[in-house]
Design an enzyme around this catalytic site. Structure first.
Site, PDB file in Angstrom:
ATOM      1  N   LYS A 137      -4.526  -8.538   1.647  1.00 19.76           N
ATOM      2  CA  LYS A 137      -3.914  -7.442   0.896  1.00 19.76           C
ATOM      3  C   LYS A 137      -3.466  -8.002  -0.444  1.00 19.76           C
ATOM      4  O   LYS A 137      -2.664  -8.940  -0.504  1.00 19.76           O
ATOM      5  CB  LYS A 137      -2.724  -6.869   1.663  1.00 19.76           C
ATOM      6  CG  LYS A 137      -2.008  -5.773   0.883  1.00 19.76           C
ATOM      7  CD  LYS A 137      -0.909  -5.143   1.690  1.00 19.76           C
ATOM      8  CE  LYS A 137      -0.199  -4.073   0.882  1.00 19.76           C
ATOM      9  NZ  LYS A 137       0.869  -3.429   1.659  1.00 19.76           N
ATOM     10  N   LYS A 192      -7.788  -4.963   1.413  1.00 26.24           N
ATOM     11  CA  LYS A 192      -7.119  -3.875   0.715  1.00 26.24           C
ATOM     12  C   LYS A 192      -6.746  -4.312  -0.681  1.00 26.24           C
ATOM     13  O   LYS A 192      -6.122  -5.360  -0.807  1.00 26.24           O
ATOM     14  CB  LYS A 192      -5.865  -3.493   1.510  1.00 26.24           C
ATOM     15  CG  LYS A 192      -4.978  -2.477   0.857  1.00 26.24           C
ATOM     16  CD  LYS A 192      -3.732  -2.303   1.669  1.00 26.24           C
ATOM     17  CE  LYS A 192      -2.826  -1.342   0.929  1.00 26.24           C
ATOM     18  NZ  LYS A 192      -1.589  -1.101   1.623  1.00 26.24           N
TER      19      LYS A 192
HETATM   20  C1  PBG Z   1       3.376  -1.178   2.049  1.00 29.17           C
HETATM   21  C2  PBG Z   1       2.058  -0.476   1.929  1.00 29.17           C
HETATM   22  C3  PBG Z   1       1.488  -0.127   0.697  1.00 29.17           C
HETATM   23  C4  PBG Z   1       0.299   0.550   0.983  1.00 29.17           C
HETATM   24  C5  PBG Z   1       0.177   0.594   2.373  1.00 29.17           C
HETATM   25  N1  PBG Z   1       1.282  -0.067   2.944  1.00 29.17           N
HETATM   26  C6  PBG Z   1       1.984  -0.290  -0.690  1.00 29.17           C
HETATM   27  C7  PBG Z   1       2.494  -1.574  -1.131  1.00 29.17           C
HETATM   28  O1  PBG Z   1       2.149  -2.651  -0.614  1.00 29.17           O
HETATM   29  O2  PBG Z   1       3.291  -1.552  -2.056  1.00 29.17           O
HETATM   30  C8  PBG Z   1      -0.602   1.116  -0.072  1.00 29.17           C
HETATM   31  C9  PBG Z   1      -1.629   2.073   0.348  1.00 29.17           C
HETATM   32  C10 PBG Z   1      -2.228   2.886  -0.744  1.00 29.17           C
HETATM   33  O3  PBG Z   1      -1.998   2.663  -1.957  1.00 29.17           O
HETATM   34  O4  PBG Z   1      -2.954   3.825  -0.407  1.00 29.17           O
HETATM   35  N2  PBG Z   1       3.709  -1.765   3.231  1.00 29.17           N
END
Ligand code: PBG
Length: 324
Positions: free
Chosen positions: A194, A247
């Site tokens: 991520k 991601k």
């Molecule tokens: C946070 C989380 C995020 C997303 C999913 N879980 C945002 C972040 O890390 O700030 C983003 C998903 C998206 O943008 O569709 N635990």
């Protein structure tokens, strides 16, 4: 000319035979935003067509999706500021509406696959995925909080848990806590690679979950790195992850391909809010054709090697190509 690649492109039938990549509704996961309350369907400004639902409206939405053959959902809670604190205690509170709603979803739709979000940020007054101490996101003291959240979510009936926090060692820590509590069947969809991405904007609008100070670069990955994702994949695999996720998706197709080549586990990709929003915005301006651009985007993620795709377009795709 001996070789003419165009021969196989001459007709729909030939192109069909030569098609390398297929996408079907069973590969898709639909992210849903949950708000406490009743009768609420509030559209996210920065992601037109996607809503925050109160539980009653969410059941209706899930029912519509199930009728289209779309059976997989990941649910994110929008928590009132008054319920947030530094240690995210509301995340495992017995009155937690997210856990209660999950229980009811699985009661009404036992055949769906319900996936959670495991991270502190929706419940944290600091807006970070880990515990903040003296301005630092501390790793090891975050793990017991994630474990407690995980056991509460497993108890509520989630089929898979989705740790999205990028703390070191969290998959193994969660797996041990789940097994010790008897939840050996609850799976872990690890957010393995991520990235600290600019493409989460609409998601943070939807949940008002942006960090109160600083950024997420000390725990989410550097967008410049691909080989580092292989280390994360190796660790998550050793720690017991059931699926590995990349991601964002569209801007990280090479990372999807790299994980697919290294691992025999199913690979998931999260087509994140900002990636979906930019396509929607271009279509609203008449600059792109949604009917063609949307399925092409999803097909590209699958071609790169994703078995599973989390996308805000899941329902729109299912309406067109799902169960008839
Ligand atoms: C946070 C989380 C995020 C997303 C999913 N879980 C945002 C972040 O890390 O700030 C983003 C998903 C998206 O943008 O569709 N635990």
């Amino acid at each position: 000319m001996l070789r003419r690649p165009r021969r196989n492109r001459q007709s729909a039938a030939l192109r069909g035979m030569a098609t390398e990549t297929h996408l079907s509704v069973e590969h898709l996961v639909f992210p849903l935003f949950l708000l406490n309350g009743q009768g609420i369907r509030s559209e996210i400004k920065s992601l037109p067509g996607i809503f925050r639902f109160s539980p009653d409206e969410l059941y209706r939405e899930i029912e519509e999706c199930m009728e289209l053959g779309l059976t997989n959902f990941v649910v994110f809670p929008a928590v009132a500021d008054a319920l947030k604190d530094q240690t995210a205690t509301y995340s495992y509170h017995p009155d937690n509406f997210y856990l209660q709603t999950a229980r009811e979803i699985k009661r009404r739709f036992p055949e769906c696959c319900l996936i959670s979000d495991v991270a502190m940020d929706p419940y944290s007054s600091d807006g970070h995925d880990g515990l903040v101490r003296n301005g630092e996101i501390v790793n090891d003291d975050t793990l017991p909080i994630l474990a407690q959240m995980s056991v509460a979510q497993a108890e509520a009936g989630f089929d898979m848990l989705g740790p999205s926090d990028m703390m070191d060692g969290r998959v193994g820590f969660m797996r041990e806590a789940l097994d010790a509590a008897g939840y050996t069947k609850t799976g872990i969809l690890a957010y393995t690679a991520k990235y600290a991405s600019a493409f989460y904007g609409p998601f943070r609008d939807a949940l008002a979950s942006a960090p109160k100070s600083g950024d997420k670069k000390s725990y989410q990955m550097n967008p410049a790195n691909r080989r580092e994702a292989l280390i994360e994949a190796e660790l998550d695999t050793l720690e017991g992850a059931d699926m590995l996720m990349v991601k964002p998706a569209l801007h990280y197709l090479d990372v999807i391909q790299a994980l697919k080549a290294q691992s025999a586990l199913p690979i998931a990709a999260y087509h994140v809010s900002g990636e979906c929003a930019m396509l929607v915005a271009a279509c609203q301006n008449g600059w792109l054709d949604f009917e063609r651009a949307m399925p092409e985007a999803l097909l590209s993620i699958r071609r790169a090697g994703a078995d599973v795709i989390l996308t805000y377009f899941a329902k729109e795709w299912a309406k067109r190509y799902g169960r008839v």
